[in-house]
Design an enzyme around this catalytic site. Structure first.
Site: not given
Ligand code: 1WB
Ligand code: MN
Length: 339
Positions: A178, A301
């Protein structure tokens, strides 16, 4: 049709508290921008508090489950959200990974048809990580593994991490790589305009990790190791012809490590990828046609992406019903050993 979402973020208060300390530490890691916004939110500072990501991460039985019921999402495959335990010192990381795995196992055992889980580990101590992988897979009966790309700037093509890969392969435990903020050596121009995270930097970080593993010969050493990446394959499926051509030319010119198979073969045989955060018909159609339907899994997600649009999109995506079954649940059941 059974719907299993496969990149569904979750956390526990103890990890959140430790990340709040990171948010106020002198670290120069690129993740700090986002960690500050989520775990030490200053109301109104950057709007992350308004999105209440932290509330969504800590919740399982309340809003998450009721939305799943409302939308017909049968299961979330949970994983400790980025950056996981990887910004902590080795001992804290090892302890908190084990704690998170215990809590996750309890959730899954109490709700076996609604939640499955990917176990965390602390890459800082590969031998201790391998032991936690053994425990998570054999005793806790979790469904695979999660790692948020680099650990202190180091990547899994480095043989120091291979005890982890050996344990994963031995358990047929797919490692979900990830994203997190790019490593200190990669972050250069990714520090502006919001490019540090999901808009661009995340894809660069994981895409780089995936190519390093393929070009570094990881899958010659571990031919049965399975890796999953998100976000429609972090652009690697679109770029695979060029990666393959240029790597084989570099190998012929002795500028790249000789590998037993080609980059395209490794990506097809040892990788699967999910649709997380890329709700795009053409990207999905291309990915299936280019890499094969068995290699693509549906994901939301959550809580970073809202649940309903991800369901509505997959319900109408331009695929056959057989492909939709594979995307929504068949591939996840096979890769993550979900009954
Ligand atoms: C850990 O923090 C995250 C933030 C975001 C975002 O959209 O800002 C996306 C993910 C992700 O794609 O998992 C993770
Ligand atoms: Mn993610």
């Amino acid at each position: 049709m059974r719907k299993i979402a496969t990149e569904e973020a979750w956390s526990i208060p103890e990890v959140a508290a430790e990340l709040k300390k990171v948010a106020n530490s002198p670290t120069q890691a690129l993740d700090k921008l986002l960690v500050k916004g989520i775990y030490d939110a200053q109301p109104g500072a950057d709007g992350y508090d308004a999105m209440d990501f932290l509330g969504g991460l800590l919740d399982v039985q309340d809003k998450r489950l009721s939305q799943m019921d409302e939308l017909g999402v049968d299961m979330h495959l949970l994983s400790l959200t980025a950056p996981g335990v990887q910004m902590f010192d080795a001992d804290t990381a090892t302890d908190l990974a084990a704690l998170a795995n215990d809590r996750m196992a309890e959730i899954c055992h109490n709700n076996p048809t609604r939640f499955a889980g990917l176990a965390s580990f602390a890459p800082h101590s590969p031998k201790r990580a391998a032991k936690e992988i053994d425990r998570a897979m054999s005793e806790l009966k979790l469904n695979g593994l999660i790692v948020n790309s680099h650990t202190y700037g180091e990547y899994f093509d480095d043989p120091k991490f291979w005890p982890i890969l050996e344990a994963a392969e031995a358990h047929d435990a797919c490692i979900y790589i990830h994203p997190r903020g790019a490593s200190d050596t990669l972050k250069g121009p990714l520090q502006d305009y919001g490019m540090d995270s999901a808009m661009w930097g995340y894809g660069v970080e994981v895409g780089t990790h995936a190519v390093r593993m393929m070009a570094g010969g990881v899958f010659d050493a571990f031919p049965n190791l399975k890796i999953c990446i998100g976000h429609m394959g972090e652009a690697v499926p679109f770029w695979i012809w060029r990666i393959n051509f240029m790597n084989s030319r570099a190998q012929s010119a002795n500028r790249a490590k000789k590998t037993e198979r080609s980059m395209e073969e490794y990506f097809k045989d040892n990788f699967v990828f999910t649709t997380s955060g890329v709700e795009d018909d053409l990207a999905l159609r291309y990915s299936i046609d280019r890499m094969g339907i068995d290699n693509v899994l549906w994901a939301i997600d959550y809580p970073y992406q809202p649940m309903k649009p991800a369901v509505d999109w997959m319900d109408q995506a331009p695929v056959t019903e057989e492909e939709r079954h594979a995307l929504y649940h068949g591939n996840a059941e096979r890769i993550f050993h979900i009954k």
